[in-house]
Each structure stands twice: as C-alpha cells, then as structure tokens.
Design a protein around this motif. Sequence first.
Motif, PDB file in Angstrom:
ATOM      1  N   ALA A   1     110.967  41.619  -4.287  1.00 59.52           N
ATOM      2  CA  ALA A   1     109.791  40.803  -3.963  1.00 59.52           C
ATOM      3  C   ALA A   1     110.031  39.980  -2.697  1.00 59.52           C
ATOM      4  CB  ALA A   1     109.443  39.891  -5.139  1.00 59.52           C
ATOM      5  N   GLU A   2     111.243  39.439  -2.538  1.00 60.82           N
ATOM      6  CA  GLU A   2     111.582  38.678  -1.332  1.00 60.82           C
ATOM      7  C   GLU A   2     111.523  39.581  -0.094  1.00 60.82           C
ATOM      8  OE1 GLU A   2     115.458  37.128  -2.157  1.00 60.82           O
ATOM      9  OE2 GLU A   2     114.697  35.585  -3.518  1.00 60.82           O
ATOM     10  N   GLN A   3     112.016  40.801  -0.223  1.00 63.52           N
ATOM     11  CA  GLN A   3     111.991  41.727   0.913  1.00 63.52           C
ATOM     12  C   GLN A   3     110.556  42.093   1.289  1.00 63.52           C
ATOM     13  OE1 GLN A   3     115.023  42.115   2.381  1.00 63.52           O
ATOM     14  NE2 GLN A   3     115.499  40.783   0.666  1.00 63.52           N
ATOM     15  N   GLU A   4     109.715  42.272   0.271  1.00 61.32           N
ATOM     16  CA  GLU A   4     108.302  42.583   0.531  1.00 61.32           C
ATOM     17  C   GLU A   4     107.612  41.431   1.236  1.00 61.32           C
ATOM     18  OE1 GLU A   4     106.884  43.546  -3.391  1.00 61.32           O
ATOM     19  OE2 GLU A   4     107.490  45.647  -3.200  1.00 61.32           O
ATOM     20  N   SER A   5     107.905  40.186   0.823  1.00 58.45           N
ATOM     21  CA  SER A   5     107.262  39.041   1.475  1.00 58.45           C
ATOM     22  C   SER A   5     107.762  38.871   2.900  1.00 58.45           C
ATOM     23  CB  SER A   5     107.461  37.767   0.662  1.00 58.45           C
ATOM     24  OG  SER A   5     108.813  37.361   0.669  1.00 58.45           O
TER      25      SER A   5
END
Length: 97
Positions: free
Chosen positions: A84-88
């Motif tokens: 999720a952090e990488q997507e954001s």
Amino acid sequence: MIVQFKDVKDLTSSPAKSEKIHVYKSGENKGKTRKLNAKPARTGILPVSEKTVWTWVREGKFPKPFKMNGRTVWRLSDVETWIAEQESKATILKEGA
C-alpha cells in the motif's frame, strides 16, 4: 484476529522452467549428465524474484523477516502495508509529474 505468515516462495513469482539435461564440461564429472527437474510457474503476491526480495531486505526497502519454527517468514499484514505504501508513493510521483 488471525495472523497469517508467508515465506519467500509465497511472496514471489517465477516463470515455469522445462526439464533440462546438464552436461558437465570439466572437473571430475566431465562428460557426465544430470537431469534438472522441471518447475511449474509460481504466482506470488509480488511480481519479482526471490533474489529481488532478499536484495530489498538487505537494503532496508522491504520489511525484515523473522524466524518461526526454523522457517523465515513475513507477517502478511506487514507485506500488505508495504505494498500500500508503494502504491501511494507511485500515485504521488505520477500526480507530481
């Protein structure tokens, strides 16, 4: 709450490999052959190899695993948070361009 754990084979993906015959070219086994077994394709959570995951761990870019009953595992929740952090980060970079 049930905590799930995944090992590196569950996290990573790899293409299928067909059976091969390896012929030794030098050394005491020169001329002998060895059969390398076929491996089916593996689709994990991440579209990367095991080597990439271990490189990211070493560089501090991926959550650190831990040992549980002699196996190296990750908490699935830690991996999902990292994804999720990488997507954001990707969204922010895309919008900033």
